[in-house]
Design a protein around this motif. Structure first.
Motif, PDB file in Angstrom:
ATOM      1  N   VAL A 122      88.637  -6.671  94.097  1.00 32.93           N
ATOM      2  CA  VAL A 122      88.448  -6.622  95.376  1.00 32.93           C
ATOM      3  C   VAL A 122      89.699  -6.192  96.292  1.00 32.93           C
ATOM      4  CG1 VAL A 122      87.962  -8.165  97.533  1.00 32.93           C
ATOM      5  CG2 VAL A 122      86.505  -8.353  95.528  1.00 32.93           C
ATOM      6  N   ASN A 123      90.720  -6.642  95.791  1.00 32.83           N
ATOM      7  CA  ASN A 123      92.016  -5.971  96.567  1.00 32.83           C
ATOM      8  C   ASN A 123      92.211  -4.698  96.315  1.00 32.83           C
ATOM      9  OD1 ASN A 123      92.488  -8.767  97.859  1.00 32.83           O
ATOM     10  ND2 ASN A 123      93.880  -9.157  96.057  1.00 32.83           N
ATOM     11  N   PHE A 124      92.041  -4.130  95.328  1.00 35.16           N
ATOM     12  CA  PHE A 124      92.295  -2.897  95.035  1.00 35.16           C
ATOM     13  C   PHE A 124      91.265  -1.924  95.985  1.00 35.16           C
ATOM     14  CE2 PHE A 124      90.807   0.804  92.611  1.00 35.16           C
ATOM     15  CZ  PHE A 124      91.638   1.632  92.672  1.00 35.16           C
ATOM     16  N   MET A 125      90.113  -2.444  95.879  1.00 35.22           N
ATOM     17  CA  MET A 125      89.048  -1.777  96.645  1.00 35.22           C
ATOM     18  C   MET A 125      89.401  -1.868  98.241  1.00 35.22           C
ATOM     19  SD  MET A 125      85.481  -2.683  94.889  1.00 35.22           S
ATOM     20  CE  MET A 125      84.582  -1.469  95.960  1.00 35.22           C
ATOM     21  N   ILE A 126      90.002  -2.904  98.611  1.00 33.09           N
ATOM     22  CA  ILE A 126      90.600  -2.869 100.069  1.00 33.09           C
ATOM     23  C   ILE A 126      91.578  -2.078 100.231  1.00 33.09           C
ATOM     24  CG2 ILE A 126      91.787  -4.653 101.528  1.00 33.09           C
ATOM     25  CD1 ILE A 126      89.954  -6.827 100.847  1.00 33.09           C
ATOM     26  N   SER A 127      92.697  -1.883  99.398  1.00 34.86           N
ATOM     27  CA  SER A 127      93.607  -1.034  99.533  1.00 34.86           C
ATOM     28  C   SER A 127      93.010   0.260  99.741  1.00 34.86           C
ATOM     29  CB  SER A 127      94.665  -1.104  98.232  1.00 34.86           C
ATOM     30  OG  SER A 127      94.044  -0.710  97.051  1.00 34.86           O
ATOM     31  N   ILE A 128      92.225   0.883  98.993  1.00 31.63           N
ATOM     32  CA  ILE A 128      91.492   2.114  99.266  1.00 31.63           C
ATOM     33  C   ILE A 128      91.215   2.269 100.793  1.00 31.63           C
ATOM     34  CG2 ILE A 128      89.950   3.885  98.169  1.00 31.63           C
ATOM     35  CD1 ILE A 128      89.940   2.713  95.682  1.00 31.63           C
ATOM     36  N   SER A 129      90.277   1.322 101.072  1.00 31.65           N
ATOM     37  CA  SER A 129      90.004   1.567 102.398  1.00 31.65           C
ATOM     38  C   SER A 129      90.870   1.570 103.706  1.00 31.65           C
ATOM     39  CB  SER A 129      88.960   0.390 102.835  1.00 31.65           C
ATOM     40  OG  SER A 129      89.304  -1.030 102.796  1.00 31.65           O
ATOM     41  N   VAL A 130      91.972   0.865 103.305  1.00 28.06           N
ATOM     42  CA  VAL A 130      92.991   0.943 104.552  1.00 28.06           C
ATOM     43  C   VAL A 130      93.556   2.273 104.306  1.00 28.06           C
ATOM     44  CG1 VAL A 130      95.407   0.033 104.778  1.00 28.06           C
ATOM     45  CG2 VAL A 130      93.746  -1.358 103.888  1.00 28.06           C
ATOM     46  N   PHE A 131      93.806   2.951 103.302  1.00 29.43           N
ATOM     47  CA  PHE A 131      93.992   4.327 103.368  1.00 29.43           C
ATOM     48  C   PHE A 131      93.437   5.367 104.255  1.00 29.43           C
ATOM     49  CE2 PHE A 131      96.464   3.480  99.073  1.00 29.43           C
ATOM     50  CZ  PHE A 131      97.731   3.851  99.465  1.00 29.43           C
ATOM     51  N   ILE A 132      92.127   4.766 104.189  1.00 28.21           N
ATOM     52  CA  ILE A 132      90.976   5.768 104.796  1.00 28.21           C
ATOM     53  C   ILE A 132      90.935   5.443 106.478  1.00 28.21           C
ATOM     54  CG2 ILE A 132      88.485   6.445 104.929  1.00 28.21           C
ATOM     55  CD1 ILE A 132      88.418   5.729 101.842  1.00 28.21           C
ATOM     56  N   GLY A 133      90.739   4.158 106.569  1.00 27.94           N
ATOM     57  CA  GLY A 133      90.361   3.773 107.942  1.00 27.94           C
ATOM     58  C   GLY A 133      90.953   4.365 109.195  1.00 27.94           C
ATOM     59  N   SER A 134      92.354   4.065 109.381  1.00 32.91           N
ATOM     60  CA  SER A 134      93.040   4.564 110.348  1.00 32.91           C
ATOM     61  C   SER A 134      93.159   6.197 110.650  1.00 32.91           C
ATOM     62  CB  SER A 134      94.588   4.104 110.463  1.00 32.91           C
ATOM     63  OG  SER A 134      94.259   2.832 110.567  1.00 32.91           O
ATOM     64  N   PRO A 135      93.394   6.844 109.587  1.00 36.69           N
ATOM     65  CA  PRO A 135      92.895   8.278 109.633  1.00 36.69           C
ATOM     66  C   PRO A 135      91.794   8.596 110.299  1.00 36.69           C
ATOM     67  CG  PRO A 135      94.476   7.864 107.649  1.00 36.69           C
ATOM     68  CD  PRO A 135      93.827   6.633 108.489  1.00 36.69           C
ATOM     69  N   VAL A 136      90.631   8.176 109.632  1.00 36.51           N
ATOM     70  CA  VAL A 136      89.278   8.756 109.895  1.00 36.51           C
ATOM     71  C   VAL A 136      89.167   8.276 111.546  1.00 36.51           C
ATOM     72  CG1 VAL A 136      86.935   8.177 109.765  1.00 36.51           C
ATOM     73  CG2 VAL A 136      88.131   8.429 107.751  1.00 36.51           C
TER      74      VAL A 136
END
Length: 438
Positions: free
Chosen positions: A362-376
């Protein structure tokens, strides 16, 4: 040997300070955003990479920092991490363009913070047994307090020394964390033990001291994607992915949104401080609440995420400072609730035998979403020429995540009835790498 007090409280204080420094810097990126946009002339989408990189890198470093902690020890790794983070922040002020800034501020500093955070959590567990939950709770409370303190401090420093001078001072403050890392005195370990293995749940030979094999073992544990075959785990993991896609957006965009309403930079910083303090308080209160036998942690999590998401969608029509303060308090409570209940929900859904594996993935998947969220969100703001789209995007992802969690208990019951051995008798073949709570 577990101390459960004494020097352990100094360890807890040091871990609190490191949590304070790491998340204090990450949560207050929004106070610098307007200055970065003006200085580098980049788009919102690209400039937001600074935030996503520093936060995403520090979270994703949990994939390797557990193995590195086992190899070099908590004290050495934390000291190196603080030095790397401080140097990254300092050198970033000399960046000739946004690309170099992303490298130094985002990736280098983020990697340094990632090296600090894992040993800070791990060593508290080494020093406590009976009081481990209390000590860990105190240590991670530094996260919200950091946001509370660093937001107005950053604004004051920017007003006094401009953004470059502010980062110089913040990098010096981070470097002072080395003093507290020096307090991470290691405890003697029992023979034939490993951070990644135990004699009851792994096929790895504990006498094998190959650090390379331990590191590979940690990666196998984290990327054990067979867990996604569980409908319950897949649904909760995707919900967590959506939550953290929008997690940092209000922290990053609320100060500039407040500026568009002709509010001062200090007033914008106070909004971040309010989110930080309610983030901290809610973690403690939710922990106390869910200890009650009648409390439904899944319902609490789902309701708060849904309410927080809907409230975020309505931020664009908030035109007064009082309403924004109320929203900041609500959103801080929302994210604090999510973080506090993450491991509790995983235990309820899959059982405590699976916690280390499920939490790592879960923490690994969360780290991916953090990379994506703000730039989008930044790209949407560029397309619409308004920050409104960023809040619609964040609110939509968080609210949807809440809706998805409502049926979790029923899906878990159905899955357990279909194959009860998966939850009760089937032991995971791989043990956990050390994981970090966000």
């Amino acid at each position: 040997m577990v101390v459960d007090g004494g020097w352990g409280w100094m360890i807890t204080l040091s871990a609190f300070v490191h949590s304070f420094l790491v998340d204090g810097i990450c949560f207050t990126f929004g106070t610098f955003l307007e200055h970065f946009l003006k200085y580098f002339g980049g788009s919102n989408g690209k400039t937001q990479l600074l935030s996503s990189m520093i936060s995403g890198t520090y979270l994703s470093m949990g994939l390797v920092s557990g193995a590195l902690t086992d190899r070099f020890g908590c004290r050495r790794l934390a000291i190196v991490g603080l030095i790397v983070a401080s140097v990254g922040l300092f050198l970033s002020t000399f960046s000739p363009n946004l690309d170099v800034m992303i490298l130094l501020y985002g990736i280098v500093s983020g990697a340094g913070f990632g090296l600090v955070y894992t040993p800070s959590v791990v060593i508290v567990g080494h020093y406590f047994n009976k009081r481990r939950a209390l000590a860990t709770g105190i240590a991670v409370c530094g996260s919200g307090i950091g946001g509370f303190v660093f937001a107005p401090l950053s604004v004051l420093l920017i007003e006094t020394y401009a953004w470059k001078g502010a980062l110089w001072i913040l990098s010096a403050i981070v470097l002072n964390g080395v003093i507290f890392a020096a307090f991470y005195r290691p405890l003697p370990s029992p023979p034939n033990t490993s951070a990644f293995a135990s004699s009851t749940d792994t096929e790895i030979d504990l006498r094998d001291n190959s650090r390379c094999k331990q590191l590979v073992f940690a990666f196998k544990q984290t990327f054990n994607l067979t867990l996604l075959k569980s409908p319950t785990f897949a649904l909760y993991s995707f919900s967590g992915f959506l939550v953290c896609t929008g997690f940092y957006i209000p922290f990053n965009f609320l100060p500039v949104f407040a500026s568009d309403l002709n509010l001062s930079a200090r007033e914008g910083a106070i909004l971040i401080s309010v989110m930080g303090i309610f983030n901290t308080v809610s973690r403690v209160l939710v922990g106390l609440l869910t200890d009650q036998s009648w409390a439904n942690c899944i319902l609490i999590n789902s309701t708060m995420l849904f309410i927080g998401g809907i409230a975020t969608c309505f931020v664009p029509i908030c035109t007064t400072y009082a309403i924004l303060i109320a929203y900041a308090a609500l959103f801080g409570t929302t994210v604090g609730t999510f973080v506090a209940l993450k491991s509790i929900i995983l235990v309820e859904l899959k059982g405590d035998k699976w916690l280390s594996k499920t939490l790592g993935l879960v923490n690994f998947m969360i780290s991916i979403s953090v990379f994506i969220g703000s730039p989008v969100a930044g790209a949407l703001s560029d397309l619409t020429e308004s920050y409104d789209a960023a809040f619609y995007f964040a609110g939509g992802t968080i609210g949807l995540a809440g809706l998805m969690c409502f049926p979790l208990r029923y899906i878990a019951r159905w899955e357990h009835d279909r194959s009860p051995q998966d939850d009760e008798t089937k032991e995971p073949r791989l043990t956990s790498m050390r994981t970090v709570h966000m």
